[in-house]
Design an enzyme around this catalytic site. Structure first.
Site, mmCIF file in Angstrom:
data_model
loop_
_atom_site.group_PDB
_atom_site.id
_atom_site.type_symbol
_atom_site.label_atom_id
_atom_site.label_comp_id
_atom_site.label_asym_id
_atom_site.label_seq_id
_atom_site.Cartn_x
_atom_site.Cartn_y
_atom_site.Cartn_z
ATOM 1 N N GLY A 19 1.150 -1.008 -0.142
ATOM 2 C CA GLY A 19 -0.030 0.257 0.373
ATOM 3 C C GLY A 19 0.801 1.019 0.110
ATOM 4 N N ARG A 22 0.287 5.897 -1.677
ATOM 5 C CA ARG A 22 -0.757 7.412 -1.494
ATOM 6 C C ARG A 22 -0.261 7.159 0.446
ATOM 7 N NH1 ARG A 22 -5.527 4.802 -3.320
ATOM 8 N NH2 ARG A 22 -5.801 5.987 -4.710
ATOM 9 N N THR A 47 -2.091 3.813 -9.413
ATOM 10 C CA THR A 47 -0.844 3.966 -10.665
ATOM 11 C C THR A 47 -0.619 4.797 -10.911
ATOM 12 O OG1 THR A 47 -1.996 1.820 -11.038
ATOM 13 C CG2 THR A 47 -0.545 3.036 -12.471
ATOM 14 N N ASN A 98 1.379 -1.923 5.228
ATOM 15 C CA ASN A 98 0.836 -0.870 5.720
ATOM 16 C C ASN A 98 -0.285 -0.460 4.837
ATOM 17 O OD1 ASN A 98 0.189 2.197 4.984
ATOM 18 N ND2 ASN A 98 0.237 2.195 3.652
ATOM 19 N N SER A 150 -3.055 0.165 14.770
ATOM 20 C CA SER A 150 -3.626 0.861 15.069
ATOM 21 C C SER A 150 -4.107 1.246 15.954
ATOM 22 C CB SER A 150 -5.199 0.968 14.708
ATOM 23 O OG SER A 150 -5.853 2.490 14.329
ATOM 24 N N TYR A 163 -12.946 -2.980 11.798
ATOM 25 C CA TYR A 163 -11.233 -3.046 11.897
ATOM 26 C C TYR A 163 -10.268 -2.890 13.186
ATOM 27 C CZ TYR A 163 -7.698 0.679 10.970
ATOM 28 O OH TYR A 163 -6.400 1.445 10.801
ATOM 29 N N ALA A 164 -11.241 -2.582 14.509
ATOM 30 C CA ALA A 164 -10.391 -2.590 15.599
ATOM 31 C C ALA A 164 -9.845 -4.024 15.848
ATOM 32 C CB ALA A 164 -11.341 -2.154 16.543
ATOM 33 N N LYS A 167 -6.683 -5.022 13.613
ATOM 34 C CA LYS A 167 -5.667 -4.647 14.215
ATOM 35 C C LYS A 167 -5.370 -5.198 15.426
ATOM 36 C CE LYS A 167 -5.343 -1.362 10.957
ATOM 37 N NZ LYS A 167 -4.076 -2.071 9.700
#
Length: 260
Positions: A19, A22, A47, A98, A150, A163-164, A167
Site C-alpha cells: 500500500g 499514497r 498507479t 501498511n 492502529s 477494523y479494530a 488490528k
C-alpha cells in the site's frame, strides 16, 4: 558480523512496503528510499500516484531504487502468487505492511462478506507475506518486520468493531512472531497511529476540529510522523526493539477520555 548498517548477510537492503502509493504508505516509501533502501511497494489503484511519488523521490535522490508492483491484497490467489515469488527471490531485509481498508458500521449490523474482505487485506495478507519473507530473513539472520496497526486495537470507538478487530489480530500475531524469530536476528513490531491526516479521514472533516481538541498534541498526525517511526525501526538503532507496539497518536491514548 553486521555491516555498517547493521544488516548482516544482506548485500542489498531490500524492503517491501504494501500500500505504498499514497498517504502513510507513500510517506514510508519516501522515508525508506531516502535512507538508502531499495524499495518495492505494492499498489492497487494508485498507479498514477506511484509514478508521481517515484519522480518526486528521484528528484531528491537520483539513485533511489524504487519498484512499484500492482497487487490487490483482497485477492487471496494474487497474494499467494506474490508470496511465492518473493519467497523464492533474494532475501528482503524489511517488510512493512501498511495497506489496509476500513469498514464503519455498528457491530450488530456487520456484513460478514465485507468483514472477511477487510480481514484478508488487513490481517491475512500480512500473515501470508510475512511467512514467505521470514525464512530468507532468518537464513540471513537479519530482518525487520513492521505492521501498521492502529490505536483502535486497544481503545473502542463505536462503529469500528471489524477494523479494530483486524488490528488487534495483527498486533497479537506480531507479538508471537517476534518471540519466535528474535534469536534468528529478525525483529517484529507494530506502529499504531491515531488520527492521521490522509484521505481515509476526509469523511470525518466536519468533526475534525472537535477531535483535534481532544488530542494532547492538538493536531492530527502527518504521514511523515508515522513514516519516521517506521524508518527508525528499520535502522541499526532499533536492533533490540522487538515485540513492541509504538503508538503514534499525539498522546491520545495516554489521556483520560473524560474531559473536564
Amino acid at each position: 558480523m553486521p555491516d555498517h548498517d547493521g544488516r548482516a548477510g544482506v548485500t542489498s537492503p531490500r524492503v517491501l512496503v504494501t500500500g505504498g502509493g499514497r498517504g502513510v504508505g507513500a510517506a514510508i516509501v519516501r522515508a525508506l528510499a531516502l535512507s538508502g533502501f531499495e524499495v518495492t511497494f505494492t499498489v492497487r489503484t494508485a498507479t498514477a500516484e506511484a509514478q508521481a511519488l517515484i519522480a518526486e523521490i528521484k528528484a531528491e535522490k537520483p539513485d533511489a531504487a524504487l519498484t512499484p508492483r500492482s497487487l490487490d491484497l483482497a485477492d487471496k490467489a494474487a497474494v499467494d502468487g506474490f508470496a511465492a515469488e518473493v519467497a523464492d527471490g533474494p532475501a528482503y531485509f524489511g517488510f512493512v505492511h501498511n495497506a489496509g481498508m476500513s469498514y464503519d458500521t455498528l457491530a450488530a449490523l456487520v456484513d460478514q462478506t465485507r468483514a472477511e474482505e477487510l480481514m484478508q487485506v488487513n490481517y491475512w495478507s500480512f500473515v501470508r507475506l510475512a511467512g514467505a519473507l521470514l525464512r530468507p530473513m532468518t537464513r540471513a539472520r537479519a530482518g525487520r518486520i513492521v505492521a501498521i496497526g492502529s490505536i483502535a486495537a486497544d481503545v473502542a470507538n463505536a462503529g469500528n468493531a471489524v477494523y479494530a478487530g483486524s488490528k488487534a489480530a495483527l498486533a497479537g500475531y506480531c507479538r508471537t512472531l517476534a518471540i519466535e524469530s528474535a534469536r534468528r536476528g529478525v525483529t517484529v513490531n507494530v506502529v499504531a497511529p491515531g488520527f492521521v491526516d490522509t484521505a481515509m479521514l476526509e469523511p470525518y472533516a466536519a468533526c475534525r476540529a472537535n477531535v483535534e481538541k481532544q488530542i494532547p498534541a492538538g493536531r492530527f498526525a502527518r504521514p511523515a510522523d508515522v513514516a519516521g517511526v517506521v524508518d527508525f525501526l528499520l535502522s541499526p538503532g532499533a536492533a533490540y526493539v522487538t515485540g513492541a507496539t509504538l503508538p503514534v497518536d499525539g498522546g491520545l491514548t495516554a489521556a483520560l477520555a473524560i474531559q473536564r
